[in-house]
Design an enzyme around this catalytic site. Structure first.
Site, PDB file in Angstrom:
ATOM      1  N   HIS A  17      -1.650   1.450   7.668  1.00 15.00           N
ATOM      2  CA  HIS A  17      -1.989   1.429   5.995  1.00 15.00           C
ATOM      3  C   HIS A  17      -1.993   2.665   5.513  1.00 15.00           C
ATOM      4  O   HIS A  17      -2.195   3.613   6.084  1.00 15.00           O
ATOM      5  CB  HIS A  17      -3.395   0.749   6.158  1.00 15.00           C
ATOM      6  N   CYS A  28       0.744  -1.000   0.156  1.00  7.47           N
ATOM      7  CA  CYS A  28      -0.132  -0.074  -0.072  1.00  7.47           C
ATOM      8  C   CYS A  28       0.852   1.247  -0.167  1.00  7.47           C
ATOM      9  O   CYS A  28       0.779   2.163  -0.586  1.00  7.47           O
ATOM     10  CB  CYS A  28      -0.929   0.146   1.142  1.00  7.47           C
TER      11      CYS A  28
END
Lengths: 833, 566
Positions: free
Chosen positions: B514, B198
Site C-alpha cells: 500500500h 493508491c
C-alpha cells in the site's frame, strides 16, 4: 437394617472394617486407607454406610434391593420420631444437619399427600433452636424456608445472632422467586424492628416499597437524632415522603426532618465535599478534551463555530460542573466589552439554545434559590427555544428537591399549554424531572389532557407520556395507564413509525417499574390489542420495566429468546428486549456477570438492531462501575463498522465511567476523538461520553443502587432507562433536535460521598477506612467487611463496590450503612488514650 | 419601573411610602416591615418608626402625616379593608427571607408586589411569586388563592438584563458552503481509491503540495497549448489541473476518475489487469511519468527552452567525471535529472550515505583507447540546486535468480533538515558560502548568540520559505532564476533543505502493499493521506518511516530549499 450413624456405639470398629472390604472398590485397599485418613470420623462413617447401601442396592435379590433403597430415605428421621425425645443436640451437629435435610424432604412428600406435619414441626422447633444457639443461623433459615414457616425465626433470634440471620435473609431474598422473597424480607424487617435496628429495618421497608413499614420505623423509634438519620436515608432513595404528626410530634422538629427528606441540604453537603476535595474551580470543555495530548491537534482548530461541537461543549460543561454553581460558559458575569450575558447561549443554534439554557439548571443543580435567580432572565426572552430551556432548567434544578412552595409547578404549569411545542416540551419535561416519583395529582390533571388531545403534536404527546411515567414511576396508577393507552391507540400508522413514539410505551412501562407480574398483567393484556408496529415494543418494554431489578432468571431467559430471533428488517422491539435483559439482571452480582456473558453471545449471533442495543445494555449493567472486561468490549465496539453500534458503545463508555474520572476510559475517549474527528455525529457522542466520565468532576455517580447495593432508586433507574431508550434511535433523537433528553440523567445523579455530620448536622471530619467491600454473608464470627483499605478523613468519595468504616471509637454512626449523610453521636464510653 | 405602575398605583405608592429613595434604600428591608403590634392592625401599611434606622427618622414621619391628611378617602378604603383578614407572610427570595410581610387581602396582589419591589428591587412585572397551583397573578383574588397566615412564599425574579441575541449573528460551520468548510479544516481532501490506485493517489498528493506547480498549472490554458505537445499530454495536464482544484475545494474525498482515465490513456502500462483488476503499479514510475508529461506541456511556448517550469522546480544538474582506471581516460559530462537516487547497500544507514553512493557508479563502455569495453568510474556532483529536491530510495530491484521484483526493507534514516553541501561541485559550493554564513548568523541571532557580523548591521530578514510561493505569478520565473543559482532578486539557495513530503510503501513485495502520502501543510501540520482518509500526524512520527520493519517506509521523499535573502 444397617444402623444410622451412631456415635454412641463404640464397638463399631470391626463392623466398619467388614463394610470396607465388602465394597466393590476397584482401588486397592491401601489406597483406600489413605483416603480414609483424610476424612473425619463422622464423614467416614457416612461414606461407608453409603457404600454399603450402594452395594446392597446392586444385589440381585429384589427384596434386599428394595429394603436398601427405603433405608436410604429419612432413616434417622424415622428413628427420631419413634424414639425417645432427648436433647437433639446430644448426637452432634452432623446428626442435626442430617435430620434437617430429611425433614425438608419428608415435608415435601407430606405436602403432596396433604398429610399432617405437626410432628415434623415439633422437630423443626428443636432443630432451629439448636442451630440458632450454635452459630448456624444459615442452616436454621434454610430449614425454615424449606418447611415454609419463617415466622418461627422470630422466637429464636437474639442480640448475638440477629444480624447474621438478617444478613442471610436479605441476601437469600435475591435468589428466591416471588412472592417468597417478600416474605423473607418481611421477617428480616420484623427482626430488625424487634432489636431496634431501625436503619436496617428502614432499608428493608424501602426495598419493599412499603410506606406502612417506613412509618412504623418512625413511630417505633423515639430518638429524634436517629429519625434525622432515617430522613437522610429516605432522601437518598429519592422518594416523596410526607412526615405526619404521628411520626414526629413536634411541629418544628417535623419541619426540620421534612427538610432533610426534601433534600434541601443536598447542595450544601455536596459543596462541602467539593471544597474539601478542592475541586471547586470550574472546568471548561477544553480541560476535559485535553486536545494537547493528541497528535499535532494543539494548533488552531477550525475558525468558525460548529453548532454541533458547541452543543457538545454545552453538555460537557453542564455535566462536568453539575451542582457546583459555577462554570466558565454560562454563569460568567457579562462583561461590558462583549455585550449582554449569555454569549455562550447564542453560540448554540436553534434547539441547541434549549439545551444551553437548561444547562444552567444542571450547573446549579439542587440549589433551587440560586438556580431560579440565574434562570430568571431567560424567562423574558422572546426566543422560544431559550424559554423552553429556562423551563427545563427549572425542572433540572429542582430534581430530587421538594419545596413547599412548589416553584417548579408554579413556574412550569403556565407553559404546558402554550402555542409553541418546544416551549411545551420544555415545561413538560421539566415537570417530569422535578416531580419524578411524586405522584402529584395536580400535574396529572394538567398533563393527562394533552395525551388525548387530537391537536397536540406527537412530540408533545410523547414527552407528556414520559413525564407522567416518571411522576408516577412504580405506582401502577390506572388512570395514567389508561390515558397513555388511549394515546397509543389514537396514533396513526405513520406516527407509530416515528422515533419519539417509543416514549409512549416507555412511559407506560415506567408506571410498573419493578412491580412484577400481578400489577402489569392487565396492561400487558391491553397492549396485545395495539397496532402491530408498536405491540411488541410495548410488550418488551412492559415486561422489562415490571421486572427491572428483580433478577428474575425466567424473564432473563424470555428476553434472551427474543434477542436470539432473526427478524425482518424494521422490527424494533429487540432493542428494548436487550435493554430489558440488563434491567432485569442488574440488581445482583452473579446475575449481572451472567448477563454480561450472555450479551457477548448476543453480540456475536444477533442481528444488527440487537447488536446496536448490546453496548447500551452493558452500559446499564456497569453504570458508573468501569469493569475492565466491559470496558474492553465497549472499546472494541467503539470502532465497529456499523456507526450506530459504535455510537452506542461510545456513549456506554461514558456511562460505565460516569463520574469516575477513570483515566483509562478518558484515554480511550481521547483517542476516539481524534479517530472520529471528521465524523460530526460520532465526535458528538465522544464528547458526551467525555463529559459523563468527568461528571461532577468525579464526585457524582449514576448508579441507581445505594445502601450497599441493596436499594434501587426507581426515579434514578427511570432516568437512565429513558436515556437508553432514546439511544436506541440515536440519529433521530439525540443527534436530532431532542438532545436534551440527555438531561434525564440528572435523575440518577447523586454525590458518591460519605459525609459525616455532628448532632447539629454540621459537617465534622473523622478518620474512616475505605476499602473494597467483602461479602460476609453466612460467615461465622465477626469477619472483616472491607479489604485493602486506606484511611482518609471525611468527607470521602466511595467508588463502586467500596465500603467505609469508622476508624475511631470516638463517635458512633447512627446508621450501619456508611453512605451519603451520616450523623455521628459521641461515644459516651470513649476514653482518650 | 414600568409606566403602568406609576399611573395606576401612584396613589398607593404615595400612601405607603413605597417609593424608592436613594438615601433610604434597602439596606435592612426586613426592619421596615416588621410585624406590627396587634393594636396597629387597623393601619397595616404603616410601620414601626422606632425600629427604623436613625438616619431616616427625621424625614419619614412628616411624609407619613402628609399622606394621611391629604388622602382621607384612602383611609376609608383601609378601614374597609381592615374588616378583612390581614395576612402576615414571609417571602423567600434568592437566599434571603423577608419575614413578617403584611398582605392586605382587600387590595389586589399588585400592591403586594409593589411591597416586594421595594424590598428586592425586582420590578413587579418581573416578579414570580409561587402560590399553591401556580404563580400569583396581578389581579387575582386573595381569597381564592388560599394563602394562609404565616405561610412562606417564594419569589423568583431578578432585575438582571434580559438576554438579547448578539447583533452580529454567529455563523456556524454547518451553515457554510462546502468550500469554506474545506478551508476550515486547514488541509485538503483525500482521494478515493479506484481499485489499486493508491500509487497514483499518493503521487498526486505529494505533487500537489508544491504550490509553484499548482500555480504553473493554473497558468496553463487551452490556448497555451503548443503544437509540439501531443493530445494526450495536454489532456493529462488539464486533468491534473482540475484534480488539484477539486482537492482544494472539496471537504469530502475526491474521486480522481477523469485523471485516472487520462493517465491510462497516456501511459497504457498502468492499465495492466490481473484477475480482472487493475494491477498495483510502481509509484515512482507514475511520479516520473507524470512529471515528465507536465514538464513537456508546461514549457512556455513563447520563450526558450530554459523556461521549463518543471525543470526549474525539480531539475538537478549533475556534472559527472567519467574516469577509466585502466586507460586513464577521463571525460566530463553534464546531465539533468528530476530526482536523486539513494542506493541502499549494506553500508548505507543514512540518506546521506545513500546519496553519495548513488552519485558514484561504475559503468561499462567501450573505451576508445583500449578498443574494448572497460569499467569506467562515474562520479557526479551537483552543479545546480532545485527548489524541490526529490530523492528516491531504490528499494525495489529485479532479482534475477527468482525473476521477481524484490524489496529492500533496510532501515535508512533521513533527516527533517538535509544539508547537501558536500554533494555539490566546487563552483556551487563557492556560491553557497555567503548565503550559508548568513543563515548561520541568522540562526545564531535567533539563539541569542553574539555573532561576528560579517554582514552589515542592517535589519536583514530571512525570507520565509513560503514567501515567494505566494506571489504565484512571479514564482515560476523566480524559480528559473534561482535554479541557475545566483539571483538578482536577493534570495539565495543555501544548500539546506526541509522535508515537505514523503511517499511511503508498506508491504513486502513491489507488486502488492500500500502506498501512502505524508505531506507537510503550510501550517506546519503533517497530514497522512491514506487514499480518502487524511489524518493529522506528529512530526516525530514522520522520521519513523525509515524502514526496517513492516511499517510504512519512505520510497520517495521531497525536500524544499531554504532560502536566505541578502
Amino acid at each position: 437394617m444397617a444402623p444410622g450413624p451412631d456415635p454412641n456405639s463404640i464397638g463399631d470398629g470391626a463392623k466398619r472394617d467388614e463394610a470396607t472390604t465388602k465394597v466393590p472398590s476397584k482401588d486397592p485397599k491401601k489406597k483406600d486407607d489413605k483416603k480414609e485418613e483424610d476424612l473425619s470420623e463422622e464423614d467416614l462413617q457416612l461414606k461407608q454406610n453409603l457404600e454399603l447401601y450402594v452395594e446392597r442396592a446392586q444385589d440381585p435379590n429384589p427384596e434386599l434391593q428394595k429394603a436398601a433403597l427405603e433405608s436410604m430415605s429419612f432413616e434417622s428421621l424415622g428413628y427420631r420420631l419413634t424414639g425417645s425425645e432427648g436433647d437433639i443436640g446430644s448426637w452432634g451437629h452432623e446428626y442435626v444437619r442430617n435430620l434437617a435435610g430429611e425433614i425438608a424432604e419428608e415435608y415435601t412428600v407430606r405436602q403432596g399427600e396433604e398429610a399432617s406435619i405437626e410432628d415434623l414441626m415439633d422437630l423443626v422447633q428443636q432443630i432451629v433452636a439448636f442451630h440458632m444457639k450454635h452459630n448456624a443461623e444459615t442452616e436454621a433459615v434454610d430449614l425454615l424456608m424449606d418447611v415454609e414457616d419463617l415466622d418461627l425465626l422470630l422466637e429464636h433470634v437474639d442480640r448475638a445472632n440477629f444480624r447474621r440471620t438478617c444478613n442471610y435473609l436479605t441476601s437469600a431474598a435475591k435468589y428466591l422467586p416471588g412472592p417468597d422473597d417478600m416474605l423473607v424480607l418481611d421477617i428480616a424487617y420484623m427482626i430488625y424492628i424487634k432489636f431496634e435496628e431501625y436503619p436496617n429495618a428502614l432499608q428493608i421497608a424501602l426495598f419493599l416499597d412499603n410506606m406502612q413499614y417506613v412509618k412504623q420505623v418512625f413511630t417505633s423509634c423515639t430518638d429524634l437524632l436517629r429519625k434525622k438519620q432515617f430522613c437522610y436515608m429516605i432522601s437518598r432513595h429519592g422518594i416523596t415522603f410526607e412526615l405526619d404528626p404521628e411520626m414526629v410530634e413536634n411541629d418544628v422538629d417535623r419541619e426540620m426532618l421534612q427538610d432533610i427528606v426534601n433534600n434541601t441540604k443536598l447542595s450544601e453537603g455536596y459543596l462541602t465535599l467539593a471544597r474539601d476535595i478542592e475541586v471547586m474551580e470550574a472546568k471548561t470543555p477544553e480541560d476535559i478534551y485535553k486536545a494537547h495530548l493528541l497528535d499535532g491537534r494543539a494548533s488552531s482548530g477550525p475558525s468558525a463555530d460548529s453548532a454541533r461541537q458547541n452543543l457538545a461543549a454545552t453538555f460537557v460543561n453542564a455535566f462536568v460542573n453539575a451542582g457546583f454553581g459555577q462554570d466558565k460558559l454560562m454563569t460568567v458575569p457579562s462583561d461590558s466589552t462583549s455585550g449582554s450575558a449569555g454569549n455562550w447561549l447564542f453560540k448554540n443554534k436553534e434547539h441547541g439554545k434549549t439545551s444551553a439554557a437548561a444547562s444552567l439548571g444542571m450547573i446549579l443543580l439542587w440549589d433551587v434559590d440560586a438556580g431560579l435567580t440565574h434562570l430568571d432572565k431567560y424567562f423574558h426572552s422572546n426566543d422560544n427555544p431559550i424559554i423552553a430551556g429556562a423551563l427545563l432548567g427549572v425542572g433540572i434544578v429542582n430534581c430530587g428537591i421538594k419545596n413547599d412552595c412548589d416553584p417548579a409547578l408554579a413556574l412550569l404549569g403556565e407553559y404546558i399549554d402554550k402555542e409553541d411545542s418546544s416551549v411545551r416540551i420544555g415545561a413538560i419535561m421539566g415537570l417530569g424531572i422535578a416531580y419524578a416519583g411524586s405522584q402529584n395529582d395536580q400535574i396529572r390533571s394538567n398533563l393527562s389532557p394533552i395525551l388525548n388531545d387530537a391537536k397536540a403534536p406527537l412530540d408533545v404527546i410523547a414527552f407528556a407520556a414520559l413525564s407522567l411515567g416518571m411522576i408516577y414511576v412504580g405506582s401502577c396508577n390506572e388512570e395514567v395507564a389508561q390515558s397513555i393507552i388511549f394515546a397509543l391507540m389514537d396514533r396513526s400508522e405513520a406516527e407509530l413509525g416515528e422515533a419519539l413514539t417509543r416514549f409512549l410505551p416507555l412511559g407506560l412501562g415506567l408506571l410498573y417499574l419493578g412491580k412484577q407480574q400481578e400489577s402489569v398483567e392487565a396492561t400487558a393484556e391491553v397492549s396485545k390489542t395495539f397496532n402491530e408496529k408498536i405491540r411488541k415494543y410495548c410488550d418488551m418494554t412492559l415486561l422489562s420495566c415490571a421486572y427491572a431489578g428483580t433478577g428474575n432468571v425466567l424473564k432473563v431467559q424470555d428476553l434472551l429468546a427474543q434477542c436470539g430471533e432473526h427478524l425482518e428488517k424494521g422490527d424494533i422491539h429487540q432493542g428494548p428486549a436487550v435493554l430489558g435483559l440488563a434491567m432485569v439482571a442488574m440488581s445482583e452480582e452473579l446475575g449481572l456477570d451472567m448477563a454480561i456473558r450472555s450479551l457477548e453471545r448476543v453480540l456475536q449471533y444477533g442481528e444488527q438492531n440487537v447488536r446496536r442495543a448490546v453496548p447500551l445494555a452493558l452500559g446499564l449493567l456497569c453504570i458508573s462501575n468501569p469493569k475492565v472486561t466491559v470496558m474492553d468490549t465497549l472499546s472494541r465496539l467503539s470502532h465497529d463498522t456499523d456507526s450506530e453500534v459504535a455510537m452506542s458503545a461510545i456513549v456506554s463508555l461514558g456511562l460505565i465511567g460516569a463520574g469516575t474520572n477513570n483515566a483509562r476510559i478518558a484515554g480511550m475517549l481521547r483517542n476516539l476523538s481524534s479517530y472520529y474527528y471528521k465524523d460530526a455525529s460520532l465526535l458528538f457522542c465522544v464528547r458526551i461520553a467525555q463529559g459523563l466520565v468527568h461528571m461532577g468532576k468525579g464526585l457524582l455517580t449514576l448508579s441507581p443502587f445505594h445502601s450497599e447495593r441493596l436499594l434501587l432508586s426507581p426515579t434514578a433507574l427511570a432516568g437512565i432507562v429513558t436515556l437508553l431508550h432514546s439511544c436506541l434511535d440515536m440519529k433521530s433523537i439525540i443527534l436530532g433536535k431532542y438532545h436534551y433528553v440527555l438531561y434525564f440523567l440528572v435523575l440518577a445523579m447523586q454525590p458518591r460521598m460519605m459525609l459525616t455530620v455532628d448532632e447539629n448536622l454540621k459537617p465534622i471530619s473523622v478518620p474512616v477506612r475505605v476499602g473494597q467491600a467483602v461479602d460476609v454473608v453466612g460467615q461465622a464470627g465477626r469477619p472483616k467487611t472491607i479489604t485493602g483499605f486506606q484511611t482518609h478523613s471525611t468527607p470521602v468519595l466511595l467508588a463502586a463496590g467500596e465500603r467505609a468504616e469508622l476508624a475511631t471509637d470516638k463517635y458512633i454512626p447512627l446508621s450501619p450503612i456508611l453512605e451519603g449523610f451520616i450523623i455521628l453521636k459521641e461515644n459516651p464510653d470513649y476514653r482518650e488514650e | 419601573m414600568g409606566k403602568k405602575y406609576e399611573n395606576v398605583f401612584e396613589l398607593l405608592i404615595e400612601t405607603t411610602v413605597y417609593k424608592k429613595k436613594p438615601g433610604r434604600n434597602r439596606h435592612d428591608p426586613t426592619q421596615r416591615f416588621v410585624n406590627p403590634a396587634p393594636s396597629k392592625r387597623k393601619e397595616p401599611l404603616t410601620y414601626d418608626i422606632s425600629r427604623r434606622p436613625s438616619n431616616s427618622v427625621e424625614e419619614e414621619p412628616k411624609r407619613n402625616k402628609n399622606k394621611l391628611v391629604s388622602l382621607p378617602s384612602l383611609q376609608a378604603i383601609k378601614q374597609e379593608a381592615s374588616q378583612f383578614k390581614m395576612l402576615t407572610v414571609s417571602v423567600k427570595w434568592q437566599k434571603k427571607v423577608f419575614e413578617g410581610i403584611e398582605i392586605d387581602v382587600s387590595l389586589p396582589p399588585y400592591v403586594f408586589k409593589a411591597q416586594l419591589y421595594d424590598l428586592t428591587g425586582v420590578p413587579p412585572e418581573r416578579q414570580k411569586i409561587m402560590v399553591k397551583g401556580g404563580l400569583l397573578k396581578d389581579d387575582a383574588d386573595w381569597s381564592s388563592i388560599g394563602v394562609k397566615d404565616g405561610q412562606k412564599l417564594m419569589m423568583m425574579g431578578t432585575a438582571d438584563e434580559i438576554v438579547k441575541a448578539p447583533e452580529k449573528a454567529i455563523v456556524f460551520a454547518e451553515d457554510l458552503p462546502e468550500e469554506e468548510q474545506a478551508t476550515n479544516l486547514g488541509y485538503s481532501a483525500g482521494l478515493v481509491n479506484l481499485g489499486n490506485t493508491c500509487y497514483m493517489n499518493s503521487t498526486v498528493q505529494c505533487l500537489k503540495s508544491v504550490p509553484e506547480l499548482k500555480s504553473a498549472l493554473s497558468n496553463y490554458s487551452l490556448a497555451g497549448r503548443s503544437n509540439d505537445v501531443d493530445q494526450t499530454s495536454h489532456m493529462l495536464t488539464v486533468a491534473t489541473r482540475e484534480l488539484f482544484g477539486d482537492l482544494d475545494r472539496s471537504v469530502n474525498a475526491v474521486s480522481p476518475t477523469q485523471f485516472w482515465m487520462v493517465l491510462r490513456k497516456k501511459f497504457p502500462q498502468f492499465s495492466q489487469l490481473q484477475n480482472g483488476m487493475h494491477m498495483q503499479q510502481d509509484a515512482e514510475e507514475c511520479w516520473t511519468q507524470l512529471l515528465y508529461t507536465l514538464s513537456q506541456s508546461l514549457k512556455a511556448p513563447t520563450s526558450s527552452e530554459d523556461s521549463d517550469a518543471v525543470k526549474a522546480l525539480f531539475g538537478v544538474n549533475l556534472r559527472s567525471r567519467v574516469h577509466c582506471q585502466e586507460s586513464g581516460e577521463e571525460s566530463s559530462e553534464t546531465e539533468s535529472v528530476y530526482s536523486l537516487k539513494c542506493h541502499i547497500s549494506h553500508e548505507v544507514n543514512h540518506l546521506h550515505e545513500g546519496l553519495k553512493h548513488g552519485l558514484k557508479g561504475e559503468l561499462e563502455k567501450t573505451s576508445p583507447a583500449l578498443g574494448r569495453t572497460a569499467v569506467y568510474l562515474k562520479e557526479s556532483l551537483i552543479d545546480s540546486l532545485p527548489r524541490y529536491l526529490t530523492v528516491q530510495f531504490v528499494r525495489f530491484f529485479w532479482k534475477r535468480e527468482t525473476n521477481q521484483k524484490a524489496k529492500i526493507l533496510r532501515k535508512v534514516d533521513y533527516p527533517l533538515e538535509l544539508d547537501i553541501y558536500d554533494l555539490c561541485s566546487e563552483e556551487l559550493r563557492k556560491k553557497l558560502e555567503a548565503p550559508r554564513q548568513k543563515l548561520r548568523d541568522e540562526e545564531g541571532k535567533k539563539l541569542g548568540l553574539q555573532t561576528k557580523s560579517s554582514s552589515k548591521d542592517g535589519d536583514v530578514k530571512m525570507t520565509d520559505a513560503e514567501a515567494p510561493s505566494n506571489e504565484s505569478g512571479e514564482s515560476s520565473t523566480a524559480a528559473q532564476q534561482e535554479g541557475a543559482s545566483s539571483s538578482e532578486k536577493g534570495t539565495h539557495m543555501t544548500g539546506i533543505y526541509d522535508l515537505v513530503s514523503v511517499l511511503t510503501h508498506k508491504g513486502r513485495s513491489a507488486d502488492s502493499g500500500h502506498y501512502v502520502a505524508w505531506v507537510k501543510q503550510e501550517s506546519g501540520k503533517w497530514i497522512q493521506y491514506d487514499d480518502s482518509y487524511p489524518s493529522v500526524q506528529r512530526e516525530e512520527d514522520i522520521t519513523k518511516l525509515s524502514g526496517g520493519g513492516d511499517w510504512h517506509m519512505a520510497y520517495i521523499i521531497m525536500y524544499k530549499a531554504r532560502f536566505v535573502s541578502m
